[in-house]
Write a protein that holds these residues in place. Structure first.
Motif, mmCIF file in Angstrom:
data_model
loop_
_atom_site.group_PDB
_atom_site.id
_atom_site.type_symbol
_atom_site.label_atom_id
_atom_site.label_comp_id
_atom_site.label_asym_id
_atom_site.label_seq_id
_atom_site.Cartn_x
_atom_site.Cartn_y
_atom_site.Cartn_z
ATOM 1 N N SER A 1 5.135 23.680 -17.770
ATOM 2 C CA SER A 1 5.606 22.646 -17.548
ATOM 3 C C SER A 1 6.741 22.759 -16.644
ATOM 4 C CB SER A 1 6.235 21.999 -18.727
ATOM 5 O OG SER A 1 7.047 20.828 -18.604
ATOM 6 N N PHE A 2 7.774 23.773 -16.832
ATOM 7 C CA PHE A 2 8.985 23.727 -15.919
ATOM 8 C C PHE A 2 8.536 24.307 -14.676
ATOM 9 C CE2 PHE A 2 12.238 26.468 -14.250
ATOM 10 C CZ PHE A 2 13.181 25.706 -13.915
ATOM 11 N N SER A 3 7.441 25.030 -14.513
ATOM 12 C CA SER A 3 7.118 25.581 -13.319
ATOM 13 C C SER A 3 6.424 24.534 -12.596
ATOM 14 C CB SER A 3 6.398 26.736 -13.248
ATOM 15 O OG SER A 3 6.000 27.111 -14.534
ATOM 16 N N THR A 4 5.631 23.684 -13.080
ATOM 17 C CA THR A 4 5.074 22.723 -12.238
ATOM 18 C C THR A 4 6.093 21.632 -11.799
ATOM 19 O OG1 THR A 4 4.573 21.542 -14.204
ATOM 20 C CG2 THR A 4 2.603 22.751 -13.160
ATOM 21 N N SER A 5 6.918 21.235 -12.383
ATOM 22 C CA SER A 5 7.832 20.188 -12.130
ATOM 23 C C SER A 5 8.748 20.908 -10.916
ATOM 24 C CB SER A 5 8.645 19.699 -13.232
ATOM 25 O OG SER A 5 9.362 20.573 -14.140
ATOM 26 N N TYR A 6 9.007 22.165 -11.260
ATOM 27 C CA TYR A 6 9.760 22.905 -10.114
ATOM 28 C C TYR A 6 9.095 23.029 -8.889
ATOM 29 C CZ TYR A 6 12.524 26.615 -8.203
ATOM 30 O OH TYR A 6 13.378 27.308 -7.312
ATOM 31 N N ILE A 7 8.131 23.316 -8.829
ATOM 32 C CA ILE A 7 7.058 23.469 -7.698
ATOM 33 C C ILE A 7 6.798 22.097 -6.960
ATOM 34 C CG2 ILE A 7 4.818 23.947 -6.631
ATOM 35 C CD1 ILE A 7 4.733 26.273 -8.761
ATOM 36 N N LEU A 8 6.704 20.981 -7.855
ATOM 37 C CA LEU A 8 6.668 19.663 -7.232
ATOM 38 C C LEU A 8 7.986 19.107 -6.599
ATOM 39 C CD1 LEU A 8 4.286 17.785 -9.565
ATOM 40 C CD2 LEU A 8 4.078 17.780 -6.860
ATOM 41 N N GLY A 9 8.940 19.607 -7.140
ATOM 42 C CA GLY A 9 10.296 19.383 -6.774
ATOM 43 C C GLY A 9 10.529 19.930 -5.333
#
Lengths: 267, 319
Positions: B275-283
């Motif tokens: 979850s953290f990595s997806t939001s990070y990548i999207l950011g």
């Protein structure tokens, strides 16, 4: 390069009209203003309604009658009025102001039909009724951003376009000094003003109209440069002594304008 | 030059909405050029933060050699400064590309990048100066707020709230509230005004040869004279238009989260990590996408200001 999408329309009379589309920026600006107007109107209205409802219920209390159904009716009336204002605002202004709301007027854009005619009641109503759907998940914004014709769903259904307002060339008064007027009278004799093309004249007029907003150093540099270029164009040896470059440009502007007017009057 | 490009189109100052539309149109038509630079610039900015992870892992695993931190930390700071300079230079290159397109003298990506890279330390200086200025204003604002709170006796009210005293005498409380509200509005006002005056701070450096960091800032200050509120409105409209993009990113993140939640328990570390990595990548993606938009809009603001303040583009034919 072309910064604004353009569109060519064929009117029912087979006349080709070219328009510049409004662009997402101007449409966002117009919407920002319009939504604020609607929101403030609604807030004022709800406050008023709340006040009236409070008074009414208080009055009914003193009568001692049964009014259990009344609040829900008042709410229904309030919702109805809200709907009427939220849609009616756009419909009313777009129909009576030839496709402009207050926000659109500020942003200098206008709604027209696909064939260039002004919008009527049905187009304005369709646009206003579909507005909430366009607002869901910003569908309308994406459609305007990505589409060649910058149409949101309401525009597709109603068959409308939003274009930049065609403004007549502003005839802002240009202050001309006395020295310039004197030279302007002499210029046609000593130079060949016909060498000056309408485009050149437009540049000089543009400079004279906008010079007051310019930064001082940049302005004097530009003025000198334009004066030198204008002098070369009209084959003048030197700028008459004692005249600033600004005064010379004013003189050229005035002389050209008078000459054009003379030609038009003769024709 | 044989003929004037249509002066009616070229030299007319742009309206607020049209500045934003023009910036977006520039971005759309040059998407591939800008996005490439933006991606590389953002990766540079990311590098120091990615490096933190192995550093932390190393020290937690080894539990020794803490003395070397005295070397590692300064090295990391130097690296961060270098990387941010690379990022600002990338942003400058996009601005330069956008401006050169606007004045009909388009430049190649390579030469714009070379031009900006050569001045990367000046770009860094500008952004450092901007940071200092904003921090300065921020501290002044905080101190002003504290003084107002102290002067109106709000502290004693807050630390020792006596409901009876308040209800019997609400005057001071309301007065304090109004005062604080006014002050906060004034602070917002100053921040908006300042950021409008400094909005095109890096443009002169990116465009005008022979310009350095302080000159570039000064140019921004002079050019935006009399235009601060128009620019504030432009920036606000541009921000409004990025909202749909942000919303899109949010929707993607939450959908992905719910998909993840279906396959992993919400408490599991895998879920947290994914979850953290997806939001990070999207950011990250959002950052890469938004940077060229701002730079393009700033380039349009800058060229429009130069047209208004200096008559850029007002030119007669060479006879």
């Amino acid at each position: 390069m072309r910064l604004f999408n353009r569109i060519t329309l064929l009117t029912p009379e087979s006349v080709e009209l070219e328009f510049t589309l409004a662009g997402i920026g101007s449409r966002a600006l117009a919407l920002l203003i319009d939504y604020h107007i609607v929101a403030f109107t609604l807030i004022a209205l709800w406050l008023l309604l709340a006040l009236i409802a409070g008074q009414l219920l208080g009055y009914l209390d003193t009568l001692g009658s049964n009014y259990a159904d009344l609040p829900i009716w008042l709410l229904a009336i309030a919702i109805l009025i809200t709907f009427v204002i939220a849609t009616g605002y756009f419909v009313f202004f777009e129909v009576t102001w030839q496709g402009q709301t207050i926000g659109k007027r500020f942003a200098k854009i206008r709604v027209i039909r696909d064939d260039g005619r002004p919008v009527g009641l049905s187009q304005a109503a369709l646009r206003a009724l579909l507005r909430p759907i366009d607002d869901i998940l910003f569908i309308g914004a994406f459609l305007i951003l990505l589409g060649q014709k910058e149409k949101r769903i309401g525009d597709w259904v109603a068959g409308t376009l939003v274009v930049q307002e065609v403004r007549p060339v502003v005839k802002a008064a240009i202050a001309v000094s006395q020295e310039a007027e004197k030279l302007a009278a002499e210029l046609p004799q000593i130079t060949d003003l016909s060498k000056l093309l309408p485009d050149d004249f437009a540049v000089i007029r543009e400079y004279l109209q906008r010079r007051n907003f310019m930064e001082r150093n940049a302005k004097s540099e530009l003025s000198l440069q334009l004066a030198r270029q204008a002098r070369n164009l009209i084959n003048l040896e030197t700028i008459p002594a004692g005249l600033t470059s600004d005064e010379f440009l004013e003189a050229v502007y005035l002389a050209y304008q008078q000459q054009e007017r003379g030609i038009r009057d003769e024709g | 030059m044989t003929a004037n490009p249509n002066p009616q189109n070229l030299v007319q100052p742009l309206d607020v909405g049209n500045v934003v539309s023009a910036g977006i149109q520039l971005y759309r038509t040059h998407f591939q050029q800008y996005i490439g630079i933006s991606l590389i610039a953002t990766l540079w900015a990311l590098l120091p933060f990615l490096l933190i992870i192995p550093i932390i892992l190393f020290y937690t695993a080894v539990q020794a050699y803490y003395g070397t931190l005295g070397l590692v930390i300064p090295a990391w700071i130097v690296l961060t400064i270098y990387c941010s300079a690379k990022y600002f230079a990338g942003a400058g290159a996009i601005a330069r590309l956008a401006f050169t397109t606007l004045v009909n003298q388009p430049e190649s990506v390579e030469s714009a990048k070379r031009y900006a890279d050569f001045r990367m330390w000046s770009f860094w200086n500008i952004n450092f100066l901007l940071l200092l200025m904003y921090l300065g204003v921020y501290f002044v604002a905080v101190i002003a707020l504290l003084i107002v709170l102290a002067a109106t006796g709000a502290f004693s009210l807050l630390t020792n709230p006596d409901p009876f005293a308040l209800t019997s005498n609400p005057g001071p409380l309301i007065l304090t509230g109004l005062f604080v509200l006014l002050l906060v509005l004034a602070i917002v006002f100053v921040f908006v005004w300042l950021s409008s005056r400094l909005a095109v701070a890096d443009l002169p450096l990116a465009v005008e040869s022979g310009s350095n960091a302080t000159q570039s800032l000064g140019r921004s200050w002079n050019l935006t004279h009399k235009s601060a509120w128009r620019i504030a409105l432009i920036l606000f409209i541009a921000f409004l238009i990025t909202i749909p993009l942000q919303a899109l990113a949010q929707i993607l993140v939450s959908t992905f989260d719910s998909i993840l939640a279906a396959s992993f328990p919400r408490e599991s570390p895998t879920f947290a990590l994914l979850s953290f990595s997806t939001s990070y990548i999207l950011g990250l993606v959002a950052g890469v996408l938004v940077l060229p938009l701002w730079q393009a809009i700033k380039a349009v603001i800058y060229s429009d200001l130069r047209s208004r303040r200096e008559g850029l583009g007002l030119k007669l034919r060479d006879s």
